[in-house]
Enzyme design. Structure first.
Site, PDB file in Angstrom:
ATOM      1  N   ARG A  48       0.849  -1.197   0.000  1.00 47.04           N
ATOM      2  CA  ARG A  48       0.000   0.000   0.000  1.00 47.04           C
ATOM      3  C   ARG A  48       0.879   1.240   0.000  1.00 47.04           C
ATOM      4  O   ARG A  48       0.597   2.221  -0.678  1.00 47.04           O
ATOM      5  CB  ARG A  48      -0.964   0.000   1.197  1.00 47.04           C
ATOM      6  N   TYR A 101     -15.836  18.515 -15.097  1.00 47.08           N
ATOM      7  CA  TYR A 101     -16.142  17.084 -15.247  1.00 47.08           C
ATOM      8  C   TYR A 101     -17.190  16.711 -14.187  1.00 47.08           C
ATOM      9  O   TYR A 101     -17.062  17.097 -13.021  1.00 47.08           O
ATOM     10  CB  TYR A 101     -14.860  16.279 -15.059  1.00 47.08           C
ATOM     11  N   ASP A 173      -6.584  19.718 -14.231  1.00 48.45           N
ATOM     12  CA  ASP A 173      -6.963  18.374 -14.664  1.00 48.45           C
ATOM     13  C   ASP A 173      -6.546  18.294 -16.135  1.00 48.45           C
ATOM     14  O   ASP A 173      -7.184  18.877 -17.010  1.00 48.45           O
ATOM     15  CB  ASP A 173      -8.468  18.181 -14.479  1.00 48.45           C
ATOM     16  N   LYS A 198      -7.867   7.407 -19.204  1.00 49.28           N
ATOM     17  CA  LYS A 198      -8.208   7.933 -20.530  1.00 49.28           C
ATOM     18  C   LYS A 198      -7.024   7.805 -21.481  1.00 49.28           C
ATOM     19  O   LYS A 198      -6.618   6.708 -21.781  1.00 49.28           O
ATOM     20  CB  LYS A 198      -8.717   9.372 -20.371  1.00 49.28           C
TER      21      LYS A 198
HETATM   22  C1  PLP Z   1     -12.677  10.464 -16.301  1.00 49.35           C
HETATM   23  C2  PLP Z   1     -12.270  11.793 -15.791  1.00 49.35           C
HETATM   24  C3  PLP Z   1     -12.005  11.990 -14.442  1.00 49.35           C
HETATM   25  C4  PLP Z   1     -12.198  10.890 -13.403  1.00 49.35           C
HETATM   26  O1  PLP Z   1     -11.302   9.863 -13.576  1.00 49.35           O
HETATM   27  P1  PLP Z   1     -11.642   8.305 -13.227  1.00 49.35           P
HETATM   28  O2  PLP Z   1     -10.386   7.628 -13.612  1.00 49.35           O
HETATM   29  O3  PLP Z   1     -12.826   7.926 -14.035  1.00 49.35           O
HETATM   30  O4  PLP Z   1     -11.926   8.254 -11.769  1.00 49.35           O
HETATM   31  C5  PLP Z   1     -11.582  13.239 -14.040  1.00 49.35           C
HETATM   32  N1  PLP Z   1     -11.449  14.255 -14.923  1.00 49.35           N
HETATM   33  C6  PLP Z   1     -11.704  14.111 -16.233  1.00 49.35           C
HETATM   34  C7  PLP Z   1     -11.534  15.268 -17.159  1.00 49.35           C
HETATM   35  C8  PLP Z   1     -12.126  12.872 -16.708  1.00 49.35           C
HETATM   36  O5  PLP Z   1     -12.398  12.736 -18.013  1.00 49.35           O
END
Ligand code: PLP
Length: 378
Positions: A48, A101, A173, A198
């Site tokens: 962890r 988001y 982000d 992503k």
């Molecule tokens: C998908 C996404 C998230 C969240 O990420 P997860 O891996 O699904 O928890 C945060 N910000 C953006 C812009 C996203 O597309």
């Protein structure tokens, strides 16, 4: 520093010194043998806290953003949760985009607000509006660029200045742009957040997140939360993400090429009332995007004639584009944000237009993608 593609393939990924294994092994172990009490061989004790496969991923992620520190999480949301807990206490204030988001909005509005963290949602491309919402208690300015799903561009360097003046940190982000197209720390941001689910993972086969920073004190708090709260990725997930990252540079070029061709085809179609893509000269954020991004990415949003029903029909009719949430994989996806990814924003200030359709343009043959969309629109 070496070039981006070289870092993506090699940073944190030297061949294994013992076996010569060219690929970082999947260290599927929960614990590490000690040579006498406290005698750790390479600092590893319990998985962890740290695991060598995860360390390789974290080193690579930091290198991609040109940063000193990277920390991997079990999801993008887990990374965001850790960042909020590392930076905010009850009574503190966060500024978020008015088209954040959906999951980020839900986390802040439904979880952290209950613990006394206040927030304001604002159009961050409007710098006067941004300055007006800053408070002495503002700890964090949270931004996305391009935003999801409206593909708004914000001036990251300008936001960094506003945050710094107010004694707050700026987190970007960077999920949509990826470090291949944009490196926010170079523009003055304090932290970069990724959903590695992503583009970084890139193959729609793993969920993960990351926080990347040059701020040693913040990184230490984030590492404390990795261990103290435990929302870490397992070694298989870390390995899959590393594997995906190796091809990020070539994938992003193809995502951008395909998106540009699709944008051109959609713009000429009578059923399309608008195309949102930061690469278009008519996009209100185009100049800022051209300044802070290498190219304009693989996400395209469009609005269609005929209301929500028409938008839903387009989403249901494509054959090569798969109807699904998420984005950033090699395969093209289509979705209806108001009913899918952004359903949690219904009835709020962040609600998205019902005629909006979002495309995550994959790396298939572009003509097949164009033919598919044109057939769905007819
Ligand atoms: C998908 C996404 C998230 C969240 O990420 P997860 O891996 O699904 O928890 C945060 N910000 C953006 C812009 C996203 O597309």
């Amino acid at each position: 520093m070496t070039g981006f593609a070289t870092r993506a393939i090699h940073a944190g990924q030297d061949p294994d010194p013992r076996t010569g294994s060219v690929i970082v092994p999947i260290h599927a172990t929960s614990t590490f043998a000690q040579d006498g009490v406290g005698g750790l061989r390479e600092g590893y004790e319990y998985a962890r806290t740290a695991n060598p496969t995860r360390t390789a991923l974290e080193t690579c992620l930091a290198a991609l953003e040109g940063a000193r520190h990277g920390r991997a999480f079990a999801s993008g949301m887990a990374a965001g949760d850790a960042l909020l807990r590392a930076t905010c206490r009850p009574g503190d204030h966060v500024v978020i985009p008015d088209d954040a988001y959906g999951g980020t909005f839900r986390l802040i509005d439904r979880v952290f607000r209950g613990w006394g963290v206040e927030y304001t949602a604002v159009r961050q491309s409007d710098l006067d509006a941004m300055r007006a919402v800053m408070r002495p208690s503002t700890r964090l300015v949270w931004c996305e660029s391009p935003t999801n799903p409206l593909l708004t561009i914000v001036d990251i360097a300008a936001l960094a200045g506003i945050a710094r003046e107010a004694g707050a940190r700026l987190v970007v982000d960077n999920t949509f742009a990826t470090p291949y197209l944009q490196t926010p720390l170079r523009l003055g941001a304090d932290v970069v957040l990724h959903s590695t689910t992503k583009y970084l993972g890139g193959h729609s086969d793993v969920v993960g997140g990351a926080l990347i920073t040059d701020d040693a004190e913040l990184d230490e708090q984030v590492a404390f939360l990795q261990n103290g709260a435990g929302a870490v990725p397992g070694p298989f997930d870390a390995w899959l993400t590393l594997r995906g990252i190796k091809t990020l540079a070539v994938r992003m070029e193809r995502h951008c090429d395909n998106a540009e061709r699709i944008v051109a085809a959609l713009q000429a179609h009578p059923a399309v009332t608008g195309v949102r893509y930061p690469g278009l000269g008519t996009h209100p954020g185009h100049e800022v995007a051209a300044k802070q991004m290498r190219r304009f990415g693989g996400m395209v949003s469009l609005t269609v004639r005929g209301g929500a029903a028409a938008a839903l029909a387009v989403c249901a009719r494509t054959r090569v584009f798969t109807l699904a949430e998420s984005l950033g994989g090699v395969e093209s996806l289509i979705e209806h944000p108001a009913r899918m990814t952004h359903a949690s924003t219904a009835g709020t200030q962040l609600e998205v237009p019902p005629t909006l359709v979002r495309l995550s343009v994959g790396i298939e043959d572009p003509q097949d993608l164009i033919d598919d969309l044109l057939a769905a629109l007819d």
